[in-house]
Design a protein around this motif. Sequence first.
Motif, PDB file in Angstrom:
ATOM      1  N   ILE A   1       2.565  13.080   8.103  1.00  0.00           N
ATOM      2  CA  ILE A   1       1.552  12.351   7.328  1.00  0.00           C
ATOM      3  C   ILE A   1       2.204  10.831   7.097  1.00  0.00           C
ATOM      4  N   VAL A   2       3.263  10.898   6.685  1.00  0.00           N
ATOM      5  CA  VAL A   2       4.013   9.569   6.414  1.00  0.00           C
ATOM      6  C   VAL A   2       4.145   8.718   7.374  1.00  0.00           C
ATOM      7  N   LEU A   3       4.198   9.098   8.658  1.00  0.00           N
ATOM      8  CA  LEU A   3       4.687   8.499   9.810  1.00  0.00           C
ATOM      9  C   LEU A   3       2.973   7.955  10.434  1.00  0.00           C
ATOM     10  N   GLN A   4       2.239   8.798  10.325  1.00  0.00           N
ATOM     11  CA  GLN A   4       0.724   8.678  10.821  1.00  0.00           C
ATOM     12  C   GLN A   4      -0.027   7.434   9.861  1.00  0.00           C
ATOM     13  N   TYR A   5       0.308   7.414   8.620  1.00  0.00           N
ATOM     14  CA  TYR A   5      -0.794   6.740   7.880  1.00  0.00           C
ATOM     15  C   TYR A   5       0.131   5.626   7.012  1.00  0.00           C
ATOM     16  N   SER A   6       1.320   5.576   7.477  1.00  0.00           N
ATOM     17  CA  SER A   6       2.071   4.384   6.859  1.00  0.00           C
ATOM     18  C   SER A   6       1.521   2.779   6.966  1.00  0.00           C
ATOM     19  N   TYR A   7       1.175   2.641   8.176  1.00  0.00           N
ATOM     20  CA  TYR A   7       0.714   1.359   8.517  1.00  0.00           C
ATOM     21  C   TYR A   7      -0.822   1.011   7.819  1.00  0.00           C
ATOM     22  N   ILE A   8      -1.433   1.991   7.376  1.00  0.00           N
ATOM     23  CA  ILE A   8      -2.594   1.867   6.574  1.00  0.00           C
ATOM     24  C   ILE A   8      -2.120   1.468   5.416  1.00  0.00           C
ATOM     25  N   LEU A   9      -1.186   2.346   4.645  1.00  0.00           N
ATOM     26  CA  LEU A   9      -0.917   2.013   3.469  1.00  0.00           C
ATOM     27  C   LEU A   9      -0.123   0.690   3.315  1.00  0.00           C
ATOM     28  N   ILE A  10       0.304   0.036   3.966  1.00  0.00           N
ATOM     29  CA  ILE A  10       1.003  -1.203   4.182  1.00  0.00           C
ATOM     30  C   ILE A  10      -0.159  -2.188   4.202  1.00  0.00           C
ATOM     31  N   LEU A  11      -1.116  -2.036   5.110  1.00  0.00           N
ATOM     32  CA  LEU A  11      -2.459  -2.875   4.924  1.00  0.00           C
ATOM     33  C   LEU A  11      -3.160  -2.645   3.634  1.00  0.00           C
ATOM     34  N   ALA A  12      -3.335  -1.700   3.103  1.00  0.00           N
ATOM     35  CA  ALA A  12      -3.605  -1.430   1.761  1.00  0.00           C
ATOM     36  C   ALA A  12      -2.934  -2.234   0.599  1.00  0.00           C
ATOM     37  N   ILE A  13      -1.820  -2.594   0.676  1.00  0.00           N
ATOM     38  CA  ILE A  13      -1.047  -3.506  -0.352  1.00  0.00           C
ATOM     39  C   ILE A  13      -1.695  -4.673  -0.210  1.00  0.00           C
TER      40      ILE A  13
END
Length: 394
Positions: free
Chosen positions: A48-60
């Motif tokens: 989960i961490v690896l798959q959605y990390s880039y979405i979380l970075i964009l969300a910031i």
Amino acid sequence: MTAVSAFREIFTRNLRQSGIYIAFVAIVGLFAILTDGVLLSPINLTNIVLQYSYILILAIGMVIVIIAGHIDLSVGSVVALTGAVSAVLVIKNGQPWWVGILAALAVGAVVGAWQGFWVAYVGIPAFIVTLAGMLLFRGMTLQVLQNISLSPFPAEYQKVAGGFLNGFLGGQGFDVFTLVIAALAVVGYAVSSFRSRVARLRYKQAVEAFPLFVLRIVLIGAVVMAFAYQLSRSRGLPIVLIILGVLVLAYSVVTNRTVFGRHVYSIGGNLHAAQLSGVKVKKVNFWIFVNMGLLSAIAGVVYSSRSNGAQPAAGNMFELDAIAACFIGGASTTGGVGKVTGAMVGGLIMGVMSNGMQLMGIDQSVQQMIKGLVLLLAVAFDIYNKRRASTARS
């Protein structure tokens, strides 16, 4: 404070912000049951961490854009473009891996400055500018890659999204280093929260009751340590999680404790009042989009590292996932409201839902329908809160 009044304060004080955490816990619990505990297994949590990390970075970056009353529809295309530039330099032209990362960051900054210029200084609405950018940068991606995919990246580049820190300290069935880092993070959070509470009390601002303050720290610490323990039983601490943690910490400070952050909130809350107060609105809006471009570039590096290559269709629909994370996490559709931590929780809700439904074998079309309904309900809750507050004032 009695137990009843404490319970009432937990669930009524700032419901908009606290409700999302309650919903997150409920969703995790639900899918943990439906997947027979697979959701919370060490390997799956790491995925989960690896798959959605880039979405979380964009969300910031997206939550800052939304707080200021704008929107950015181009981030998915910028992710593709920056990844493509990095791939051409590193894979096709044999440049060192770090040159590709620096080039991607430079392209992201230029893209952000380009869009910030049209929004801040020309006055074109961000919706139109970034919609044009979505098409423009997608086309540029196709040109850079010449309509073909490039792979693979060297091992050093792949470690950005696929590397782990572990084995520094011995452990029996788990990585002690991961637990130590998590413990330090919890201690840092507790100290920071206590100092913030003391500062608010010094200025006679309202704070939560001390037992509730302690309870919140203990619960958050327990969740973080449990999460870290599961990671330590898998492959250790993901490097991308460290990158994400640093970004969340830095941008939480920027939005909550800097002049720039206060100006962003004031622009989104009341543009006219911000102008009368001397806020340099054009300058702030310009740097908001430069920042979004940089974070899109970081997400582009992480995504290309994760996929071990660059593809013309990379980043497709990422902007919608990032926007949904912000609104589910408590950002307002009219601006002026939102938090980086809320966007992170909103992104994690989307990630847990997607992962849980995949584990259950639910059809992709049904997954899209459910996520769309969740976003709709989150925005409806925002509108309901505004109407209730307006009725209370009148």
